[in-house]
Design an enzyme around this catalytic site. Structure first.
Site, mmCIF file in Angstrom:
data_model
loop_
_atom_site.group_PDB
_atom_site.id
_atom_site.type_symbol
_atom_site.label_atom_id
_atom_site.label_comp_id
_atom_site.label_asym_id
_atom_site.label_seq_id
_atom_site.Cartn_x
_atom_site.Cartn_y
_atom_site.Cartn_z
ATOM 1 C CB ALA A 1 5.497 -0.768 6.411
ATOM 2 C CE1 TYR B 1 3.598 2.665 -1.023
ATOM 3 C CE2 TYR B 1 1.380 2.439 -1.336
ATOM 4 C CZ TYR B 1 2.179 2.516 -0.669
ATOM 5 O OH TYR B 1 2.233 1.954 0.799
#
Ligand code: UDP
Length: 315
Positions: free
Chosen positions: A118, A149
């Site tokens: 993902a 992130y």
């Protein structure tokens, strides 16, 4: 008797992970759901705990992963995924993207399993190309607050391709654009739960900046279908999955007010650092290789989402 097909879903108690658990159980798989509950929630998988094909393993995937028996597929969804969450958990976010992806790829190699990472539209950063095609390399600030992130996921993509090229692991990479639906956490800080919650409680909707930044929102069921199709395809390079209908955040605020029938006002607050100004997936690849395109319009998907947020017993 042939062995039952087995899937490992990391982050399986999260918003998307738990919907994937449902889908794979429905499709007749045995599912190992791995979660350390930093941002996942037991409530999302409670209904599966009695299913003999479902097994919850409370585990942090940055540590070695041990799964008994054969494994056919691994879907690596573990990670804080909302800006508020990854700002609150910067080191675990970097570790799960780096060490967690290394461990899950190691498991895929050992078990000769198909692996799906993902990834995210955040790999494009604050994009200078619009809409975003998979060939765009992005515009990311590595040392900004979102870098934890963005760079973790960029590393995750790099190590996934390295395992594919060097170890011949059968990998897939999905770049997920903004997705919404039931099981999102009320307090995850993203625009969809924030606005719905504010509208339902008659509080002002907090639009960051002028609200002229854009996002494109995909309903979770469309996303799950895209994931399954990518997993079943033979395509190894990244594929965008998202809904190309693009809205400014102010337009989105007005839509939430309309659909909820709320009389809340809009207030303007400071734009977060490095907040992407525009985001819309180019889904040509998904259409071509996966015969996939989203089916659910934002207005339609908002209704069950609002219903979820109105449930009394909310996590
Ligand atoms: N946003 C907003 N008000 C909120 C929460 C978010 O205006 O209460 C904006 C945010 O600045 C961003 C967009 O909505 O431009 C989407 O933010 P979100 O946190 O959902 O995810 P992102 O797409 O930035 O990863």
């Amino acid at each position: 008797m042939p062995l039952k097909k087995t899937t490992v879903i990391t982050g399986g108690a999260g918003f998307l992970g738990s919907h994937l658990c449902d889908r794979f159980i429905q499709d007749g798989y045995k599912v190992f759901c791995l979660d350390n509950f930093i941002t996942g929630n037991r409530r999302n998988i409670k209904h599966l705990l009695k299913d003999r094909n479902f097994e919850l393993i409370e585990h942090n995937v940055t540590k070695e992963i041990v799964i008994p028996g054969h494994v056919d597929c691994i879907l690596h969804f573990a990670s804080p995924a909302s800006p508020v969450d990854y700002l609150n958990h910067p080191i675990p976010t970097l570790k799960v993207g780096a060490l967690g992806t290394h461990n899950t790829l190691g498991l895929a190699k050992a078990k000769n399993a198909r692996f799906l990472l993902a990834s995210t539209s955040e790999v494009y950063g604050d994009p200078l190309v619009h809409p975003q095609k998979e060939t765009y390399w992005g515009n990311v600030n590595p040392i900004g607050p979102r870098g934890v992130y963005d760079e973790a996921k960029r590393f995750a993509e790099a190590i996934t391709m390295a395992y594919h090229r060097f170890h011949k692991v059968n990998t897939r990479i999905i770049r997920i654009f903004n997705t919404y639906g039931p099981r999102m956490r009320l307090e995850d800080g993203r625009v969809v739960p924030n606005f719905i919650n504010q509208a339902l409680k008659g509080r002002p909707l907090t639009v960051y900046g002028k609200g002229d930044q854009t996002r494109s929102f995909c309903f979770y069921s469309d996303l799950v279908e895209g994931i399954v199709r990518l997993l079943n395809s033979d395509y190894h390079y990244p594929v965008n999955i998202g809904n190309p209908d693009e809205f400014t955040i102010l337009e989105f605020a007005k839509l939430v007010l309309k659909v909820t029938g709320s009389s809340s006002k809009v207030v303007y607050e400071k734009l977060p650092i490095d907040d992407p100004k525009q985001r819309r997936p180019d889904i040509t690849l998904a259409k071509k290789y996966l015969k996939w395109k989203p089916q659910v319009k934002l207005k339609e998907g908002l209704l069950p989402t609002i219903q979820w947020f109105t449930q009394k017993e909310h996590p």
